[in-house]
Structures are given as structure tokens and as C-alpha cells.
Design a protein around this motif. Sequence first.
Motif, PDB file in Angstrom:
ATOM      1  N   HIS A 126     -60.742  29.498  27.387  1.00 24.27           N
ATOM      2  CA  HIS A 126     -59.637  28.554  27.530  1.00 24.27           C
ATOM      3  C   HIS A 126     -58.971  28.614  28.906  1.00 24.27           C
ATOM      4  O   HIS A 126     -58.017  27.878  29.146  1.00 24.27           O
ATOM      5  N   THR A 127     -59.443  29.473  29.790  1.00 21.83           N
ATOM      6  CA  THR A 127     -58.816  29.604  31.103  1.00 21.83           C
ATOM      7  C   THR A 127     -59.168  28.413  31.982  1.00 21.83           C
ATOM      8  O   THR A 127     -60.347  28.079  32.157  1.00 21.83           O
TER       9      THR A 127
ATOM     10  N   THR B  70     -46.719  30.509  34.867  1.00 15.20           N
ATOM     11  CA  THR B  70     -47.237  29.688  33.778  1.00 15.20           C
ATOM     12  C   THR B  70     -46.744  30.266  32.456  1.00 15.20           C
ATOM     13  O   THR B  70     -46.677  31.480  32.289  1.00 15.20           O
TER      14      THR B  70
ATOM     15  N   TYR C 228     -47.400  30.766  28.554  1.00 11.34           N
ATOM     16  CA  TYR C 228     -48.508  30.751  27.603  1.00 11.34           C
ATOM     17  C   TYR C 228     -47.983  30.827  26.176  1.00 11.34           C
ATOM     18  O   TYR C 228     -46.997  31.514  25.896  1.00 11.34           O
TER      19      TYR C 228
ATOM     20  N   HIS D  44     -51.286  26.053  23.574  1.00  8.64           N
ATOM     21  CA  HIS D  44     -50.634  25.237  24.599  1.00  8.64           C
ATOM     22  C   HIS D  44     -50.173  26.146  25.731  1.00  8.64           C
ATOM     23  O   HIS D  44     -50.012  27.347  25.552  1.00  8.64           O
ATOM     24  N   LYS D  45     -49.970  25.548  26.902  1.00  7.45           N
ATOM     25  CA  LYS D  45     -49.366  26.269  28.022  1.00  7.45           C
ATOM     26  C   LYS D  45     -48.641  25.279  28.918  1.00  7.45           C
ATOM     27  O   LYS D  45     -48.915  24.071  28.900  1.00  7.45           O
TER      28      LYS D  45
ATOM     29  N   THR E 192     -47.959  24.914  32.816  1.00 12.01           N
ATOM     30  CA  THR E 192     -48.438  25.505  34.062  1.00 12.01           C
ATOM     31  C   THR E 192     -47.336  25.575  35.118  1.00 12.01           C
ATOM     32  O   THR E 192     -46.396  24.774  35.115  1.00 12.01           O
TER      33      THR E 192
ATOM     34  N   ASN F   5     -57.073  36.241  20.067  1.00 11.86           N
ATOM     35  CA  ASN F   5     -57.268  34.874  20.519  1.00 11.86           C
ATOM     36  C   ASN F   5     -56.861  33.913  19.404  1.00 11.86           C
ATOM     37  O   ASN F   5     -57.367  33.998  18.281  1.00 11.86           O
TER      38      ASN F   5
ATOM     39  N   ARG G 104     -50.881  31.173  38.962  1.00 15.20           N
ATOM     40  CA  ARG G 104     -50.156  31.374  37.703  1.00 15.20           C
ATOM     41  C   ARG G 104     -48.855  32.139  37.864  1.00 15.20           C
ATOM     42  O   ARG G 104     -48.018  32.095  36.978  1.00 15.20           O
TER      43      ARG G 104
ATOM     44  N   TYR H 145     -40.329  34.246  29.281  1.00 14.50           N
ATOM     45  CA  TYR H 145     -41.600  33.612  28.920  1.00 14.50           C
ATOM     46  C   TYR H 145     -42.404  34.514  27.978  1.00 14.50           C
ATOM     47  O   TYR H 145     -43.023  34.035  27.010  1.00 14.50           O
ATOM     48  N   ASN H 146     -42.438  35.809  28.276  1.00 17.19           N
ATOM     49  CA  ASN H 146     -43.192  36.742  27.432  1.00 17.19           C
ATOM     50  C   ASN H 146     -42.589  36.838  26.033  1.00 17.19           C
ATOM     51  O   ASN H 146     -43.309  36.922  25.040  1.00 17.19           O
TER      52      ASN H 146
ATOM     53  N   GLN I   5     -43.709  33.804  24.186  1.00 14.74           N
ATOM     54  CA  GLN I   5     -45.112  33.901  23.785  1.00 14.74           C
ATOM     55  C   GLN I   5     -45.259  34.781  22.543  1.00 14.74           C
ATOM     56  O   GLN I   5     -45.976  34.426  21.597  1.00 14.74           O
TER      57      GLN I   5
END
Length: 638
Positions: A250-251, A297, A299, A303-304, A306, A414, A501, A544-545, A548
Motif C-alpha cells: 500500500h506504500t 503524513t 496514517y 486511508h491516509k 499526505t 496490516n 512523509r 497523529y500517532n 492512528q
Amino acid sequence: MNVLFEEDGGFKAGVVMADNDSSLQIEMPSGKRGKIKAAAVLLRFDKPGPAALLEQATPLATGIEADFLWECVSDGEFSFLDCARDYYGHEPAAVEATAVLLALQAAPVYFHRKGKGRFRKAPADILAAALASLEKKRQQALAIEGWIAELTAFRLPPAIAALTDALLYAPDRNKPETRAFAAACAATGLSAAQLLFRCGAIQSAYHLHTRRFLHEQFPKGTGFPPVALPAAPTDLARADVRAFSIDDAHTTEIDDALSVVTLPGVGTRIGIHIAAPGLAIAHGSPLDGIARSRLSTVYMPGHKITMLPDAVVQNYTLAGGVDCPALSLYLTVNAALEIVGHESRLEIVHIAANLRHHEVEPWFNEDTVGGLCSDQTLPERPFKDELLHLWHFANACEGRRGKPSATQGVHDYNFIIAGDLADPEACTVDISERRRGSPLDKLVAELMIVANATWGGLLAENNIAGLYRAQTQGKARLTTSPLPHEGLGVPQYAWMTSPLRRYCDLVNQWQLIACLSGEAPPFARKSAELFAAMRDFEQTSAAYNDFQRLMERYWCLRWLQQRGISEIDATVRREQLVKLDHLPLLLRVPSLPADLPPGQRVHLAVAEIDLLGPELACRFVGLLGEQDLAEALEEEEQ
């Protein structure tokens, strides 16, 4: 003789026991005696008795209409006794005078106090404004009552629906809608999110979590403003290498690629090629402003968001089959897998292929590689020889550092979300587990450590400012000083390998490009702008982390729901904290027996799933009679 007097903002009556001109000794109806000043006396009377005066005057006062009284009195100050005479048309009795006093006192909108027993009627314009305000408050009170009734019946009034986001994320306590909503939450015993969900204001728990994050971090939306795309440099030398990247399926922001060239009689030249958006994105440009505002970015499963616009990413990602501008570090490696020299270049690199984990790991893994002395023969695959050489080199680098490049036993997870996230309730989630520390993981990790440590040292040697990731005394942090990273066993470690990123990597790339080009770097040492970027990156990255992890937790709970899982196994981390099998999910189980050792395997029953939390409650069922110490040593934050 009896007196009516004012004390502590209220009216009282008592019998005069002694009159000393300036003060009086009185006895209250309760029998209590006391002393008051003569100036506090409003009325002297013989009958009725003190106890009966206020009892008789109070109901009489309620029958006096304030607006009629206002019409009766003239402009200017007046005494309540004068007003009583005008109102009744004769010398008022004690009860009548007291009734007028109470009526005046109870209508501050109509009559402004000017002293003890004295008032002035409010001017007409001020009275009109005050009455309008009172009517507005009355209407608000009625509206609040109606909103509360609707909300507690789990119906959504339009006025509340219009303020959904504000009520969830930034409630204005002065708004009547907010007061009504808070009262309804208290009456129902529900949180703001739960009540809005019950009323239908929130489509799903997924939207609740994402909207809260966007409100906090992207108040202007996630779209990019129109911006001119910088032209890729055309005057760079072309590298004579066959480079390839290694990423998951997915990268799309491919920051790094590798190459291996044989040097007869010497060994090999290993190339580490990093995407170079810093060659085109100028410091202080509109694109820099975009990257500086986002810093990284974001994550989340499925979805992400950027850091850079898609068009910029596509221009500088190291896509297979494309000639890409890159910042390359070449390591000269002898037959003993020792680094005997290194060189950095700005160049154009042809990316021969983008290798994906799921395609390579079936044939390049711990079983097939088997260590340095393996008798296994790898199948013929593209880049087989390069991967095997890099694997041996990575092991040598890890041995020289004396630190593992990846925490052994820790798992990566994943998430595959099938469906349109516009309708998350219709989406399904699949979670696959992958043990970290595979040969591909170690290979990439070691080479990135070498690049970040080497280029960080190059900045330090040339006295050029940079952003370093340091770890001393067990504490990791960003710093502008080239301090050691004890966890990795390197003298300095500057984030350089993810400029598409992470903003700190882009900043360091600008500094490194200036170093290699002999130009003045954008950020001077002790630059206030550099310190601000470092501080903001740490704070934003942490937010952000956290988001996530929250969304991973949400999808874990959806995974449990979709599979109808009512019981699950787990491993004790410490005290009442456990990690569920096959999920990146930690939770506390209060019913767990005390003093269970880390690694103890337990069986749990799923008691309750709250997607709005998102929270999971589990109940201890029993021990599994085995321990998994490796599982217990996993990192607590996946």
C-alpha cells in the motif's frame, strides 16, 4: 412600637425594646434580641404585630402590577411611602406601605434602588430594552425546556443538529443550545457522543472519531490549495545502477531504494537512494508552507492524509521504471562486509523495480535465508543476489552496532478495509499479523540506520544545523545537537530517509543538499525557525500517532464484531494489562487474578464493545496453563 428594617438585603420586623436615637434594641418574632442602627429603620408602626406584617404584605405585593406602579410614580427619586400614598390614594397602613415596598424591591427592571426605601423609576428606553431582554430570556427558557424534552426522547431538534460539531469538540457554554444539551446528557446519563448517536446526529462511530481529529488538526479541511508544481532538476548526473525499493503493497510515498554494484578486487558498492523533493521544493515556498503546516503524513487503516499534494508525491516518489532525482549515499564495502569508504551524490537514479513484501517474503525469509551459513538455495528471482548480499551486510552492521535493528518478536499488523469509507458501516476489515524482524525488515532498517547516522555525522562535521533523533538514559527525543542514539548504538542519528512523509526529513535534506553543493544552508545553527519546526513536529507527530492508534483500535473492535467473537485468548503484559491475540489491542481486565506473571496466557470473554469509546470490556474466564515471554516483551504501542 414595632419597626420594619432592612438587614443583609432583606426586610425584617421586630418589637422596639429600647430607643437610643441612633440605635434601637429590638426583639424579633423568634424571641431573639439584637441591636440595629436607627438609619436602617424603614417604617415604625403599632399594628399588626411584627410576625403578621410581612405575612400579610407579601400576598398583597404580588397583586401589585409593576407596569401600573411605574405609570403611577413621577420621574425623579421617591420614597416607597410616597409611592404607597399615590397608589392607594390615602395615608397607607403599615401592611399597605410594606406591600408597595416589596413590590418595588421585586421589580428592579422598573425601579432602580437609590438608597434604603428610596427608588427611581427606570427611563422608558432602558425599561423597554430590559423588558425585551427578559422576554428573550423567557423564550430561551421555553426553548431550552423543549430541546431537553426532545433530546431525552432521543429526537434531534434542528437547532441542536446545526451545532453537532461544536457540541462534540468545542461547546460554547454561553449558548442556550449547549445548556440544554448538557442538561439532556445529565438526565439520560449519556456522554455527548452517545446522546448524539442515539439521536441520529452521528452517522457512525467512525465519523465521530475522524471528524474530531479533523476538527482539531485540519480545521480548514484536508484539501490542498492550488499551487504550482516545481520542475524536476534536469542537470544532474545519471547514476549507473539498477536500483529497487522494498515496501508493503500500500506504500505510494516511496522514499528509499537500494542498489548493489560489484567492485572487482575491492568488494561492492552499496547504494542507498533517497527521494529528493528538497531539490525542487524551496524553503519558504508555498509548497514548503503546506509541508510545514502538516509536518507529516497521517496514517490510519484504509486511508491516509499526505503531507504533500499527490502531484508532488508522484513527481518525486521512487516509482518503478522511472528516472528519479535522488540523494544517494554510496558505501564501499570490502569482502569482510566492512565499510571502507562512503560518498554522497545528487543524481538521477533509474528505479528498476518496486519490490513488495508480500511478493518477496514467500521466497526470501528466515527459513530460506537461514542465516549466514545457510545451505538453502534461493530460487531464481529478480534481485535475488542483491537481496542476499544486503542481508549479509545488514547482519554485519547489526553486529558492529551491538544493537538489534528491529525488536524481535514484535508484530506488525496490516489492516485491509473493503468498501467505501463514506459508508463505514458497510465496510469490512481484515487484519493480518506479521512478525517484525524478518530478513527484509532487517535489511532495510540497517541500511536506513547507516544512512541517517552517516549523513547526520556529515552535517555535524561541517557545522551545519540539523534535526537529530537522540536517545540518552533511555529517553528518546528530537534535538538540534548531534547526540548519541544509545538504543541504536550510533554516535548520532538524523532523520533523513523519509522526506516525502516527514517534514523534519525534508528540513535535513535541505541542509544536506546545501552541504554537498557548497551553498549556505536554509537554517543557521540555533535558528529559532528550526527550533519551532522541531517542537511543532514532535507535538503534531504525537497527535497523529495517537489518532492512528485510536483508529486501529476502532477497526479491531469492528473485526471482533464482524466475526462474532465472544471469547478470545490474550497474553498478560503486567498487572491487569493484557494484549489480545492477533490484534494490536491492549486493554485492562479488572477481573484478572492478581499477581499473574508477564507472559501468562489467559482466556477472556468479550463482555461489551463500545465503538464510540472506542472501548472493549473483557471478563477473565481462565488460565491457559502456558506462558509466552516473547509476547510479553512486545512493545506496548504497536
